[in-house]
Motif scaffolding. Sequence first.
Motif, short mmCIF file in Angstrom:
data_model
loop_
_atom_site.label_atom_id
_atom_site.label_comp_id
_atom_site.label_asym_id
_atom_site.label_seq_id
_atom_site.Cartn_x
_atom_site.Cartn_y
_atom_site.Cartn_z
N TRP A 55 0.82 -1.21 0.00
CA TRP A 55 0.00 0.00 0.00
C TRP A 55 0.86 1.26 0.00
CZ3 TRP A 55 -4.71 1.04 -1.36
CH2 TRP A 55 -5.65 0.02 -1.39
N VAL A 56 1.97 1.24 0.72
CA VAL A 56 2.87 2.39 0.71
C VAL A 56 3.43 2.61 -0.70
CG1 VAL A 56 5.10 3.27 1.55
CG2 VAL A 56 3.46 2.29 3.16
N THR A 57 3.82 1.52 -1.35
CA THR A 57 4.34 1.62 -2.72
C THR A 57 3.28 2.17 -3.66
OG1 THR A 57 5.82 -0.25 -2.31
CG2 THR A 57 5.37 0.29 -4.61
N LEU A 58 2.05 1.68 -3.57
CA LEU A 58 0.97 2.19 -4.40
C LEU A 58 0.75 3.68 -4.12
CD1 LEU A 58 -1.29 1.69 -6.46
CD2 LEU A 58 -2.76 1.06 -4.54
N GLY A 59 0.79 4.06 -2.86
CA GLY A 59 0.64 5.47 -2.50
C GLY A 59 1.73 6.34 -3.12
N LEU A 60 2.95 5.85 -3.11
CA LEU A 60 4.05 6.60 -3.73
C LEU A 60 3.84 6.78 -5.23
CD1 LEU A 60 7.04 4.97 -1.81
CD2 LEU A 60 6.29 7.36 -1.65
N GLU A 61 3.32 5.75 -5.89
CA GLU A 61 3.03 5.86 -7.32
C GLU A 61 1.96 6.92 -7.58
OE1 GLU A 61 4.73 4.34 -9.68
OE2 GLU A 61 5.90 3.10 -8.32
N PHE A 62 0.89 6.89 -6.78
CA PHE A 62 -0.14 7.91 -6.91
C PHE A 62 0.44 9.30 -6.66
CE2 PHE A 62 -3.49 4.61 -6.35
CZ PHE A 62 -4.24 4.96 -7.45
N GLY A 63 1.28 9.42 -5.66
CA GLY A 63 1.88 10.72 -5.37
C GLY A 63 2.72 11.24 -6.51
N ALA A 64 3.50 10.37 -7.13
CA ALA A 64 4.35 10.78 -8.25
C ALA A 64 3.52 11.29 -9.42
CB ALA A 64 5.24 9.63 -8.70
N VAL A 65 2.47 10.55 -9.78
CA VAL A 65 1.62 10.98 -10.90
C VAL A 65 0.85 12.24 -10.51
CG1 VAL A 65 -0.32 10.32 -12.39
CG2 VAL A 65 1.46 8.66 -11.85
N GLY A 66 0.41 12.33 -9.27
CA GLY A 66 -0.31 13.52 -8.82
C GLY A 66 0.54 14.78 -8.90
N VAL A 67 1.77 14.69 -8.44
CA VAL A 67 2.68 15.85 -8.51
C VAL A 67 2.94 16.21 -9.97
CG1 VAL A 67 5.03 16.63 -8.02
CG2 VAL A 67 3.71 15.50 -6.24
N ALA A 68 3.15 15.21 -10.82
CA ALA A 68 3.37 15.47 -12.25
C ALA A 68 2.18 16.21 -12.85
CB ALA A 68 3.65 14.18 -13.00
N LEU A 69 0.97 15.77 -12.52
CA LEU A 69 -0.22 16.44 -13.03
C LEU A 69 -0.32 17.88 -12.53
CD1 LEU A 69 -2.86 13.59 -12.70
CD2 LEU A 69 -2.14 14.68 -14.83
N LEU A 70 -0.04 18.09 -11.27
CA LEU A 70 -0.11 19.44 -10.72
C LEU A 70 0.92 20.36 -11.37
CD1 LEU A 70 -0.68 18.62 -6.94
CD2 LEU A 70 -2.34 19.58 -8.56
N LEU A 71 2.13 19.88 -11.54
CA LEU A 71 3.17 20.70 -12.17
C LEU A 71 2.84 20.97 -13.65
CD1 LEU A 71 6.38 19.10 -10.63
CD2 LEU A 71 5.34 21.31 -10.05
N ALA A 72 2.39 19.94 -14.35
CA ALA A 72 2.09 20.08 -15.77
C ALA A 72 0.85 20.93 -16.02
CB ALA A 72 1.92 18.71 -16.41
N SER A 73 -0.02 21.06 -15.03
CA SER A 73 -1.25 21.82 -15.24
C SER A 73 -0.97 23.29 -15.54
CB SER A 73 -2.17 21.71 -14.01
OG SER A 73 -1.67 22.45 -12.92
N ARG A 74 0.21 23.75 -15.20
CA ARG A 74 0.56 25.15 -15.51
C ARG A 74 0.68 25.37 -17.01
NH1 ARG A 74 5.20 26.14 -11.08
NH2 ARG A 74 6.37 25.39 -12.85
N GLN A 75 0.99 24.31 -17.75
CA GLN A 75 1.04 24.36 -19.21
C GLN A 75 0.26 23.16 -19.75
OE1 GLN A 75 5.11 24.58 -20.45
NE2 GLN A 75 5.32 26.68 -19.76
N ALA A 76 -1.00 23.11 -19.38
CA ALA A 76 -1.83 21.94 -19.69
C ALA A 76 -1.89 21.64 -21.18
CB ALA A 76 -3.24 22.15 -19.14
N ASP A 77 -1.91 22.67 -22.00
CA ASP A 77 -2.00 22.45 -23.44
C ASP A 77 -0.79 21.69 -23.99
OD1 ASP A 77 -0.72 24.89 -22.70
OD2 ASP A 77 -0.56 25.40 -24.83
N ARG A 78 0.33 21.78 -23.32
CA ARG A 78 1.54 21.08 -23.76
C ARG A 78 1.69 19.70 -23.11
NH1 ARG A 78 6.29 25.61 -23.91
NH2 ARG A 78 5.31 26.94 -25.47
N ALA A 79 0.80 19.38 -22.19
CA ALA A 79 0.95 18.14 -21.41
C ALA A 79 -0.19 17.16 -21.63
CB ALA A 79 1.06 18.50 -19.93
#
Length: 143
Positions: A55-79
């Motif tokens: 479960w910790v590993t799964l949580g880390l995977e979700f966290g990584a994708v979540g942070v990527a989405l948040l960062l990329a949302s600043r230039q959503a059209d390019r992501a």
Amino acid sequence: MRGLKWWMRLVGSLYVTLFVLAALLRVPIEAEGPPGTLQRAAGGDPLARFAVDTWVTLGLEFGAVGVALLLASRQADRARALLLAPLCMEVAGIFADIYKVARGYTTPAPFVWVIIHALIIVTGLRLLRQPFAASRTSLAVQT
């Protein structure tokens, strides 16, 4: 691409929240796991520790994708291509929840999550189907 930006922020925030719940607070283990799993893991039971670590590993995977989405949302059209990762994760989530139900899980969690997965998939696909040229036009107008 305003909708895409907000979709990325909402799903990214959900994924970061799932990271906190799964990896740090370990809520899914308490909600869906056998009673006493966390206590048994703390006591050194290797099978219980494996469940917690999974479960910790799964949580880390979700966290990584979540942070990527948040960062990329600043230039959503390019992501736009980044949306494929959470969309595929959500399809896998539906299969995982169906698997849990087929294996006899009786908690409401898998049923609720199928609905959440479906909402994320449907809204994400609708946003991906919006023409990319429209976002380029809006960028050209802004500059």
